[in-house]
Motif scaffolding. Sequence first.
Motif, PDB file in Angstrom:
ATOM      1  N   ALA A  15      57.404  29.071  28.189  1.00  0.00           N
ATOM      2  CA  ALA A  15      58.213  29.209  29.405  1.00  0.00           C
ATOM      3  C   ALA A  15      57.565  28.456  30.557  1.00  0.00           C
ATOM      4  CB  ALA A  15      58.376  30.684  29.774  1.00  0.00           C
ATOM      5  N   GLY A  16      58.376  27.740  31.303  1.00  0.00           N
ATOM      6  CA  GLY A  16      57.904  27.015  32.476  1.00  0.00           C
ATOM      7  C   GLY A  16      58.628  27.492  33.718  1.00  0.00           C
ATOM      8  N   ILE A  17      57.915  27.530  34.839  1.00  0.00           N
ATOM      9  CA  ILE A  17      58.458  28.053  36.097  1.00  0.00           C
ATOM     10  C   ILE A  17      58.279  27.025  37.202  1.00  0.00           C
ATOM     11  CG2 ILE A  17      58.330  29.918  37.795  1.00  0.00           C
ATOM     12  CD1 ILE A  17      59.031  30.917  35.034  1.00  0.00           C
ATOM     13  N   VAL A  18      59.299  26.886  38.035  1.00  0.00           N
ATOM     14  CA  VAL A  18      59.172  26.143  39.297  1.00  0.00           C
ATOM     15  C   VAL A  18      59.705  27.053  40.397  1.00  0.00           C
ATOM     16  CG1 VAL A  18      59.804  24.095  40.624  1.00  0.00           C
ATOM     17  CG2 VAL A  18      59.479  23.912  38.148  1.00  0.00           C
ATOM     18  N   PHE A  19      58.902  27.241  41.432  1.00  0.00           N
ATOM     19  CA  PHE A  19      59.326  28.017  42.602  1.00  0.00           C
ATOM     20  C   PHE A  19      59.472  27.063  43.773  1.00  0.00           C
ATOM     21  CE2 PHE A  19      58.368  30.317  46.520  1.00  0.00           C
ATOM     22  CZ  PHE A  19      59.243  31.391  46.436  1.00  0.00           C
ATOM     23  N   ALA A  20      60.633  27.083  44.423  1.00  0.00           N
ATOM     24  CA  ALA A  20      60.919  26.120  45.492  1.00  0.00           C
ATOM     25  C   ALA A  20      61.460  26.822  46.723  1.00  0.00           C
ATOM     26  CB  ALA A  20      61.918  25.077  45.010  1.00  0.00           C
ATOM     27  N   ASP A  21      60.895  26.511  47.867  1.00  0.00           N
ATOM     28  CA  ASP A  21      61.358  27.039  49.153  1.00  0.00           C
ATOM     29  C   ASP A  21      61.719  25.861  50.039  1.00  0.00           C
ATOM     30  OD1 ASP A  21      61.973  28.863  51.103  1.00  0.00           O
ATOM     31  OD2 ASP A  21      59.908  29.100  51.796  1.00  0.00           O
ATOM     32  N   GLY A  22      62.803  25.986  50.806  1.00  0.00           N
ATOM     33  CA  GLY A  22      63.230  24.894  51.664  1.00  0.00           C
ATOM     34  C   GLY A  22      64.419  24.135  51.118  1.00  0.00           C
ATOM     35  N   ILE A  23      65.164  24.770  50.217  1.00  0.00           N
ATOM     36  CA  ILE A  23      66.356  24.150  49.621  1.00  0.00           C
ATOM     37  C   ILE A  23      67.519  24.192  50.625  1.00  0.00           C
ATOM     38  CG2 ILE A  23      68.041  24.342  47.751  1.00  0.00           C
ATOM     39  CD1 ILE A  23      65.245  23.471  46.849  1.00  0.00           C
ATOM     40  N   THR A  24      68.244  23.098  50.709  1.00  0.00           N
ATOM     41  CA  THR A  24      69.460  23.013  51.531  1.00  0.00           C
ATOM     42  C   THR A  24      70.544  22.312  50.714  1.00  0.00           C
ATOM     43  OG1 THR A  24      68.772  20.888  52.461  1.00  0.00           O
ATOM     44  CG2 THR A  24      68.145  22.875  53.691  1.00  0.00           C
ATOM     45  N   PRO A  25      71.807  22.509  51.073  1.00  0.00           N
ATOM     46  CA  PRO A  25      72.876  21.885  50.294  1.00  0.00           C
ATOM     47  C   PRO A  25      73.244  20.477  50.739  1.00  0.00           C
ATOM     48  CG  PRO A  25      73.830  23.352  51.915  1.00  0.00           C
ATOM     49  CD  PRO A  25      72.341  23.456  52.084  1.00  0.00           C
ATOM     50  N   ASP A  26      72.693  20.043  51.870  1.00  0.00           N
ATOM     51  CA  ASP A  26      73.161  18.811  52.514  1.00  0.00           C
ATOM     52  C   ASP A  26      72.311  17.598  52.157  1.00  0.00           C
ATOM     53  OD1 ASP A  26      70.972  19.881  53.767  1.00  0.00           O
ATOM     54  OD2 ASP A  26      71.621  19.354  55.794  1.00  0.00           O
ATOM     55  N   VAL A  27      72.054  17.418  50.854  1.00  0.00           N
ATOM     56  CA  VAL A  27      71.285  16.261  50.395  1.00  0.00           C
ATOM     57  C   VAL A  27      72.066  15.568  49.278  1.00  0.00           C
ATOM     58  CG1 VAL A  27      69.041  17.269  51.003  1.00  0.00           C
ATOM     59  CG2 VAL A  27      70.000  17.653  48.717  1.00  0.00           C
ATOM     60  N   ALA A  28      71.687  14.333  49.013  1.00  0.00           N
ATOM     61  CA  ALA A  28      72.325  13.568  47.936  1.00  0.00           C
ATOM     62  C   ALA A  28      71.399  13.561  46.723  1.00  0.00           C
ATOM     63  CB  ALA A  28      72.606  12.151  48.397  1.00  0.00           C
ATOM     64  N   ALA A  29      71.895  14.072  45.613  1.00  0.00           N
ATOM     65  CA  ALA A  29      71.074  14.126  44.399  1.00  0.00           C
ATOM     66  C   ALA A  29      71.754  13.449  43.215  1.00  0.00           C
ATOM     67  CB  ALA A  29      70.768  15.581  44.050  1.00  0.00           C
ATOM     68  N   GLY A  30      72.941  12.919  43.430  1.00  0.00           N
ATOM     69  CA  GLY A  30      73.728  12.375  42.323  1.00  0.00           C
ATOM     70  C   GLY A  30      73.051  11.266  41.562  1.00  0.00           C
ATOM     71  N   ASP A  31      72.467  10.294  42.269  1.00  0.00           N
ATOM     72  CA  ASP A  31      71.831   9.164  41.588  1.00  0.00           C
ATOM     73  C   ASP A  31      70.614   9.614  40.787  1.00  0.00           C
ATOM     74  OD1 ASP A  31      73.724   7.492  42.625  1.00  0.00           O
ATOM     75  OD2 ASP A  31      72.443   6.670  44.214  1.00  0.00           O
ATOM     76  N   ARG A  32      69.859  10.545  41.352  1.00  0.00           N
ATOM     77  CA  ARG A  32      68.667  11.026  40.653  1.00  0.00           C
ATOM     78  C   ARG A  32      69.070  11.842  39.420  1.00  0.00           C
ATOM     79  NH1 ARG A  32      64.270   9.917  44.175  1.00  0.00           N
ATOM     80  NH2 ARG A  32      62.888  10.879  42.637  1.00  0.00           N
ATOM     81  N   ALA A  33      70.112  12.652  39.560  1.00  0.00           N
ATOM     82  CA  ALA A  33      70.586  13.419  38.414  1.00  0.00           C
ATOM     83  C   ALA A  33      71.128  12.506  37.324  1.00  0.00           C
ATOM     84  CB  ALA A  33      71.666  14.410  38.863  1.00  0.00           C
ATOM     85  N   ALA A  34      71.762  11.416  37.727  1.00  0.00           N
ATOM     86  CA  ALA A  34      72.375  10.502  36.762  1.00  0.00           C
ATOM     87  C   ALA A  34      71.350   9.880  35.820  1.00  0.00           C
ATOM     88  CB  ALA A  34      73.148   9.405  37.494  1.00  0.00           C
TER      89      ALA A  34
END
Length: 237
Positions: free
Chosen positions: A23-42
């Motif tokens: 099992a691997g875990i990532v904990f992230a603070d500071g997430i917002t919805p107003d960013v562009a992630a499409g190219d990186r996800a692609a």
Amino acid sequence: MHIAEADFQHSGEIWRDFPELVAGIVFADGITPDVAAGDRAARFTAIASARLAGATEGELPEIRAWRRAFTRMGLKPTQYRCASEALLRRLRKDGALPPLHPLVDICNAVSAAFAVPVAVFDVSKVTGCLEVRYAAGDEDYLTFSGQIEHPGPGEVIFADQARQVHARRWTNRQSGLSAVQASTATALIVAEAMHDSASSDVPALIAAVAEELAAIWSIAPVAAVLSQSSPRFTFRK
């Protein structure tokens, strides 16, 4: 302001019955919805599509291992699929994954590339600690359509201290309660695998997720790999 700490872990019974789990875990603070992630996800969905060009999702070792686990849990693996198999199946049929939220889009794309289930929980919706364990049968699960279900005794669930279920049938389906939404700021990301190379693939997966989150949101995620000898991850609430 007081910051409480909480733990994520798998129960001793889960480690006993599935000792091959990584099992691997990532904990992230500071997430917002107003960013562009499409190219990186692609970039990650392209890796997944390339893998699917040579084999169906059901032939991949990562998926085969989860199908065996589902069978051991008494579930028909073609009726209840782990989350990464469902994503790969959709990608193969539709040629793309639907955009939902930048954080979910990145995690789904990485999940598809590695063929490993990745769950993303809004920490603000989790009461106290979160544990992967066998259900007693009296826990509450909120569906995405707003209904309350009660997992049967012995089902593998993600449950918090208020006996709220955040995922059913282990890696099959998350809850509507802690699903990422526009207001999500802090997230706990969990990747789980059981195939032969999981001990190297899961660290690579969570490193990829952490790197993407750092690049997109300019944050410093915390990552960890859990094992039977080190089963607990502590996070802030």
